[in-house]
Each structure stands twice: as C-alpha cells, then as structure tokens.
Scaffold this active site. Structure first.
Site, PDB file in Angstrom:
ATOM      1  N   ALA A   8       0.820  -1.213   0.000  1.00  0.00           N
ATOM      2  CA  ALA A   8       0.000   0.000   0.000  1.00  0.00           C
ATOM      3  C   ALA A   8       0.850   1.257   0.000  1.00  0.00           C
ATOM      4  CB  ALA A   8      -0.920   0.000   1.223  1.00  0.00           C
ATOM      5  N   GLY A  10       2.077   2.834  -2.869  1.00  0.00           N
ATOM      6  CA  GLY A  10       2.043   3.579  -4.120  1.00  0.00           C
ATOM      7  C   GLY A  10       1.444   4.968  -3.989  1.00  0.00           C
ATOM      8  N   ARG A  14      -2.413   8.957 -10.698  1.00  0.00           N
ATOM      9  CA  ARG A  14      -3.534   9.075 -11.642  1.00  0.00           C
ATOM     10  C   ARG A  14      -4.865   9.363 -10.951  1.00  0.00           C
ATOM     11  NH1 ARG A  14      -3.126   3.866 -15.365  1.00  0.00           N
ATOM     12  NH2 ARG A  14      -1.964   3.035 -13.577  1.00  0.00           N
ATOM     13  N   LYS A  21      -3.917   6.899  -2.357  1.00  0.00           N
ATOM     14  CA  LYS A  21      -4.742   6.044  -3.203  1.00  0.00           C
ATOM     15  C   LYS A  21      -5.538   5.016  -2.413  1.00  0.00           C
ATOM     16  CE  LYS A  21      -4.236   2.762  -7.032  1.00  0.00           C
ATOM     17  NZ  LYS A  21      -3.263   2.123  -7.940  1.00  0.00           N
ATOM     18  N   ASP A 104      -4.910  -1.929  -3.499  1.00  0.00           N
ATOM     19  CA  ASP A 104      -5.904  -1.211  -4.299  1.00  0.00           C
ATOM     20  C   ASP A 104      -6.817  -2.176  -5.050  1.00  0.00           C
ATOM     21  OD1 ASP A 104      -4.116  -2.209  -6.126  1.00  0.00           O
ATOM     22  OD2 ASP A 104      -3.980  -0.374  -7.325  1.00  0.00           O
ATOM     23  N   GLY A 141      -0.301  -8.257 -17.498  1.00  0.00           N
ATOM     24  CA  GLY A 141       0.661  -9.342 -17.645  1.00  0.00           C
ATOM     25  C   GLY A 141      -0.033 -10.649 -17.986  1.00  0.00           C
ATOM     26  N   LYS A 352     -31.987  17.042  17.789  1.00  0.00           N
ATOM     27  CA  LYS A 352     -30.594  16.806  18.154  1.00  0.00           C
ATOM     28  C   LYS A 352     -30.536  16.459  19.628  1.00  0.00           C
ATOM     29  CE  LYS A 352     -27.903  19.553  19.772  1.00  0.00           C
ATOM     30  NZ  LYS A 352     -27.312  19.791  21.143  1.00  0.00           N
ATOM     31  N   TYR A 388     -29.296  26.819  23.641  1.00  0.00           N
ATOM     32  CA  TYR A 388     -27.922  27.338  23.658  1.00  0.00           C
ATOM     33  C   TYR A 388     -27.931  28.806  24.074  1.00  0.00           C
ATOM     34  CZ  TYR A 388     -23.209  28.341  21.853  1.00  0.00           C
ATOM     35  OH  TYR A 388     -21.889  28.697  21.718  1.00  0.00           O
TER      36      TYR A 388
END
Length: 481
Positions: A8, A10, A14, A21, A104, A141, A352, A388
C-alpha cells in the site's frame, strides 16, 4: 497462514487527489479496508502493510481499522518486488505461507483468497499466483502455461510476442508462497527494466528457472481482481460493489425498488421484508429491521431503524428510530436522537440529542434540541427548544401527555410537567407544573383606524375603508318633517 502482506505504498498519481490512493472510500470502507477485510478470515499470525506515499495518513487509518497490523515504510517506491522484500525484512523470523496482495483491490472477496490458499496447499507449490480470464487483457501481464497447465511465466505486454498477447488469462497481482523461498528469490530480483524497478512477478520466473513447483489459480469472478488506478475506475468499482451488496440483500428478502439509485455500504444490515425506496443511501453501521420502509430520497448514517418504521425523505445520523415510528418527509435527525415506539417526527422538523417517548409527536416546523419528551405528548407547530445560551447547552424536559401550543419557545433549562398545556405564542422561561396551563405572551391590543391614519392612499387603506360597516339607516336620514 503465517502472514498477510499488503502493498500500500504507491502514490496513485492518476487519482489526481491529495488523498493517498488506498484511502479512497467505497462502500463504507477504504480500499485498504476492503483488502484487509477480505484477508482477515484467513487468521494470519501477522499482517504487514507496506506504506510509503502519504504514510502518516495511511498509518493513522490503519491504527483505526486494524490496530494489530504492522506498518512498514518503503522509503523509495522501487517496485512491487522491493516492497515485498521490505515487508519480509520487517518480520525476519517468518516462516510458512505468506499471502501478498495489492492494497488497491477493493473487490477482492474472502472466498477468492481462501480458494487461492487451498489450491496452493493442495498442489504443494512454493508459489501460486491468482489469475483471471478477461475479455480484454490489454496492458496486463499474461499468464503463460505449459502443456500440463503449469504456470511457466508472467509476461508483460510490452515484452510479449503476438501469440502471448492473444492470451486472455492475466496476472491478478495476488500471490501465496513459502516465505523462505519468496524471501530468497527476492534477493535475486534485478531492476533491468524500463522503470528501473524490482517486480514481484520476477520471483515466479526465478522459481520456475530453479525448477521449483509454481502454480496458478483462476479466480471464479474476474471482477474480484480488478485494481483501481483513477477516479473513473473508482466509480466503476463502487458500482460493482454496490450491485453485489444489493444483490445479496434482495436474495435475502429485502425489497429494493430501484437498485440504480439505492446505495448501501457493506457494513450495513437490512432485515428481510424491509423496503428500500428509490434514492436511499444507507451508510456506516446502519441497521434496518424487518418491515421498515426507508425512502425515497433518504440518507441514514450509523442509524438504527426499528420494525415497521417509516422514514421518508429524511437525513439522519447516529439516530435511533424505534418500531412503528414515522419520520418525515423533510426531517433532519441529528446525533443523539432517540424516537420511541409509535412516535412521530414530521415535516421540516430537526432534532438533536432529543428523546421522544412512545406515541409522542413533533408534527411539523420545529427544532427540538437537548430535550427529553415523555409519552403521548404533542409538540405544537413552529416550536423551538432554545438550548444554547451562547456558551453552554441546556436541557428541556416535557412530561407525558402534555400539549404544547404552536409557536412556543422553551428557553432551557426548563420543565413542563405531565399533562400540562402551554398557550400558543408563549415563550416559556419558567417551569410549568403538572396539569397547569403555561401562558407567556402579551395581551393583544387593537389600535383602531391605524391604517387609515398612517397609510392613507394605500391598497390596504382602501380595502379597510371599503370593508367598514356603514352606520344604521336611521342615522343616515335627516330630521323627519
């Protein structure tokens, strides 16, 4: 399995992004997170992650998602072979099988990795490479096999003959091998190539040249092996991953009305007979129970939705929606919201850190923050809980079976007792006892004729004059003769 090594380091240039990445997110995890999750069931004694570009961010992320993993720095990115050597040097006593995988490959599944390991063990090879058959192998490859089907080489496209370029079985970049054999072969890997880098693929060639047993295992689904090199590919991997998640949900009995517009993280749980309407996003640790309906146009992050609840056109985060609750449309549930069974949060309501009791309702146009509301209570329209004071937050408590009027303000800290009422338009600054009516507003005063005197000649003045009641008929006549 002795170890898992994740490459990891790299840069991922790109991606055109300041984010490393492997940290780009998809489906509720980073790319690195998906790879680690796929390998975790192997039960490796040691997980080593090679970091380089953006190492501080990657290491910090690793500490959150896999604190037992060992980050190892590759100071200079000199290729996959060099990265693997750096990883193995960090665990010099390692022996047995080691899995080496790129960081990746976010679509990699545990089943694929397990099948690779099992094939490796069954064949008794020193190294086994994961392969995939793809319709277009351009740029990848090629896997070269002999007549017996054994892997003899991985040939990069630039070095391949025309015959080799026609091969559609390609290297997936995942290997499992004997740690000692891989370590020794890495010491012999050179950098005599266009990039001046050491390639992990050369390990296979060296072992074949030594006459050592090397094998290849084809992935059942080639998509599992896909890497991610730019933002377009990242978007495509997100779509593939999401399609897988939705397919699993639908097979398990979840109704997904429109898969094209529904996004669900891999970390989400949805029970059978739940319904996901179009435009729904379920993110993080969200859990949706059976019979619940979510959407359309709803985003839930780290939320819990109970049985039979309906959440429509709502944005919610860290909220608990109980059974048979109704939420929306156009509601905003912020962290700490807890809605008990049968309660309701309606249109244009924001909550909230608020707890709403069973059967209680906040139907519309209100803000409820830092509050506890009992059961069976109704909060009037256009209500604001003033929590508040500019320095600190304060709490408001509304009892059970209370009725608060429209356009109320509750200035915290304040308590309204059980069964109490508050009048419309009131600003409640003091506690209202149980069963009492709280009234906090000025008495109305009408100033007669104000418009005619202050706004003469305006349409309002003309309308007022036209609507004035004329005096009785007797008053309009003169004296009788």
């Amino acid at each position: 399995m002795s170890a898992v090594v994740v490459l990891a380091a790299g840069q991922g240039s790109r991606m055109r992004s300041g984010t490393p990445k492997v940290l780009h997110p998809l489906g509720g995890r980073s790319m690195l997170g998906h790879v680690l999750a796929a390998a975790a069931p192997l039960g490796a004694e040691q997980t080593v992650v090679v970091v380089g570009s953006g190492r501080e961010a990657v290491t910090a992320h690793l500490a959150q998602i896999a604190p037992l993993a060992l980050p190892v720095v590759q100071e200079q990115q000199n290729g996959s072979g060099h990265a693997a050597a750096v990883a193995l040097d960090a665990v010099p006593g390692l022996s047995g099988a080691v899995l080496i995988v790129n960081g990746d490959a976010p679509l990699l599944r545990t089943s694929t990795v397990q099948a690779l390991v099992e094939a490796h063990r069954a064949a008794g090879d020193l190294l086994t490479v994961l392969t995939a058959t793809v319709p277009d192998p351009t740029g990848l490859g090629r896997i070269v096999r002999d007549e017996q089907g054994r892997v003899t080489a991985i040939v990069e496209e630039r070095d391949a003959t025309d015959e080799q370029r026609a091969i559609t079985e390609v290297n997936a970049g995942v290997y499992v091998g004997d740690a000692a054999s891989v370590r020794e072969a890495l010491t012999r890997v050179g950098a005599a190539n266009d990039q001046g880098e050491q390639y992990l693929t050369d390990v296979l060639g060296l072992l074949v040249g030594d006459g050592r047993p090397v094998g290849g295992h084809r992935a059942a689904d080639a998509a599992d092996t896909l890497g991610c090199n730019d933002q377009r590919e990242l978007a495509a991997r997100r779509r593939t991953l999401n399609d897988r998640v939705l397919d699993d949900l639908m097979r398990a009995g979840v109704t997904v009305v429109d898969p094209d517009t529904t996004w669900v993280d891999v970390t989400v749980e949805v029970a059978a007979d739940a319904v996901l309407q179009p435009g729904t996003q379920l993110l993080g640790a969200t859990v949706v129970a059976t019979g619940a309906v979510v959407g359309p146009d709803t985003t839930l992050t780290d939320c819990e939705v109970g049985e039979g609840a309906r959440v429509v056109r709502t944005h919610a985060e860290l909220a608990v929606v109980g059974p048979d609750v109704s939420v929306g449309p156009f509601a905003y549930l912020r962290p700490g919201t807890r809605l008990a069974r049968g309660s309701k949060v309606g249109t244009f309501v924001e909550t909230k850190n608020a707890s709403l009791g069973e059967g209680s309702k906040i139907p519309h146009l209100s803000y409820v923050g830092d509050a506890t509301i009992g059961e069976g209570t109704n909060i009037g329209a256009a209500t604001v809980f003033v929590n508040y004071d500019g320095v600190a937050k304060h709490h408001t408590t509304i009892g059970s079976h209370a009725r608060t009027g429209a356009d109320n303000m509750f200035v915290a800290p304040v308590t309204v007792g059980d069964g109490a009422y508050t009048a419309a338009g009131s600003v409640i600054t003091d506690d209202v006892p149980a069963g009492a009516m709280g009234v906090a507003r000025a008495k109305q005063r009408n100033v007669a004729g104000w418009v005619g005197r202050r706004r003469p000649g305006t349409p309002a003045a003309d309308a007022a004059a036209a609507s004035s009641t004329p005096p009785p008929a007797d008053d309009q006549q003169g004296p009788q003769s």
